[in-house]
Design a protein around this motif. Sequence first.
Motif, PDB file in Angstrom:
ATOM      1  N   PRO A  48       0.818  -1.221   0.000  1.00 58.24           N
ATOM      2  CA  PRO A  48       0.000   0.000   0.000  1.00 58.24           C
ATOM      3  C   PRO A  48       0.854   1.275   0.000  1.00 58.24           C
ATOM      4  N   ASN A  49       1.973   1.260   0.707  1.00 55.77           N
ATOM      5  CA  ASN A  49       2.846   2.449   0.733  1.00 55.77           C
ATOM      6  C   ASN A  49       3.373   2.765  -0.663  1.00 55.77           C
ATOM      7  N   ALA A  52       0.684   4.130  -2.880  1.00 53.59           N
ATOM      8  CA  ALA A  52       0.430   5.539  -2.543  1.00 53.59           C
ATOM      9  C   ALA A  52       1.484   6.441  -3.175  1.00 53.59           C
ATOM     10  N   ASP A  76      -0.248  10.760   2.746  1.00 55.69           N
ATOM     11  CA  ASP A  76      -1.311  10.329   3.665  1.00 55.69           C
ATOM     12  C   ASP A  76      -2.659  10.242   2.957  1.00 55.69           C
ATOM     13  N   ARG A  77      -2.949  11.225   2.094  1.00 58.43           N
ATOM     14  CA  ARG A  77      -4.207  11.207   1.331  1.00 58.43           C
ATOM     15  C   ARG A  77      -4.292   9.957   0.469  1.00 58.43           C
ATOM     16  N   GLN A  78      -3.218   9.671  -0.260  1.00 62.77           N
ATOM     17  CA  GLN A  78      -3.234   8.524  -1.168  1.00 62.77           C
ATOM     18  C   GLN A  78      -3.229   7.198  -0.413  1.00 62.77           C
ATOM     19  N   LEU A  79      -2.559   7.158   0.725  1.00 67.68           N
ATOM     20  CA  LEU A  79      -2.531   5.926   1.520  1.00 67.68           C
ATOM     21  C   LEU A  79      -3.930   5.589   2.020  1.00 67.68           C
ATOM     22  N   ARG A  80      -4.693   6.594   2.450  1.00 66.32           N
ATOM     23  CA  ARG A  80      -6.088   6.358   2.894  1.00 66.32           C
ATOM     24  C   ARG A  80      -6.948   5.900   1.721  1.00 66.32           C
ATOM     25  N   ARG A  81      -6.659   6.414   0.536  1.00 67.00           N
ATOM     26  CA  ARG A  81      -7.420   6.087  -0.663  1.00 67.00           C
ATOM     27  C   ARG A  81      -7.106   4.678  -1.161  1.00 67.00           C
ATOM     28  N   ASP A  82      -5.843   4.318  -1.212  1.00 69.20           N
ATOM     29  CA  ASP A  82      -5.323   3.028  -1.699  1.00 69.20           C
ATOM     30  C   ASP A  82      -6.084   2.489  -2.909  1.00 69.20           C
TER      31      ASP A  82
END
Length: 131
Positions: A48-49, A52, A76-82
């Motif tokens: 996931p990292n 992102a 952080d935005r993209q990690l939450r989105r995944d």
Amino acid sequence: MKTADLAANPRAAAVFHWPALLRQVTLHGPVTELPPDEARGLYAQRSPNLRAVAWVYEELGGRALTGPDEVRAAFDRQLRRDPAEPPPSWVAYALRPDRVEAWWLPADAGVATRVRFDRDGGEWARRYVLP
């Protein structure tokens, strides 16, 4: 951008470094762009990292950044989105080495050994080189 660099000069290198073992291997050679299906499959296998990070590159484009806080917020935005699908600009390359170099240090930290393998056609030639 890395993809533009590879399009202009389709050669790359990869380094595998094992400091605890006092060893390193470097691969050099031409790269080829993988078909979109294969690239999507590789994206799906990433953590996931790393997924992102791919989307952060897409989001921020090549523009100048304001600093590490902007990068962290985008990450952080993209990690939450995944997202399950790669960004539109996602490209994957395969490296086909034509040179492999390995070096290692003896346990007593003496002189390093370095060996180089060069591929000429289908055959590999080995030679020892100075560290």
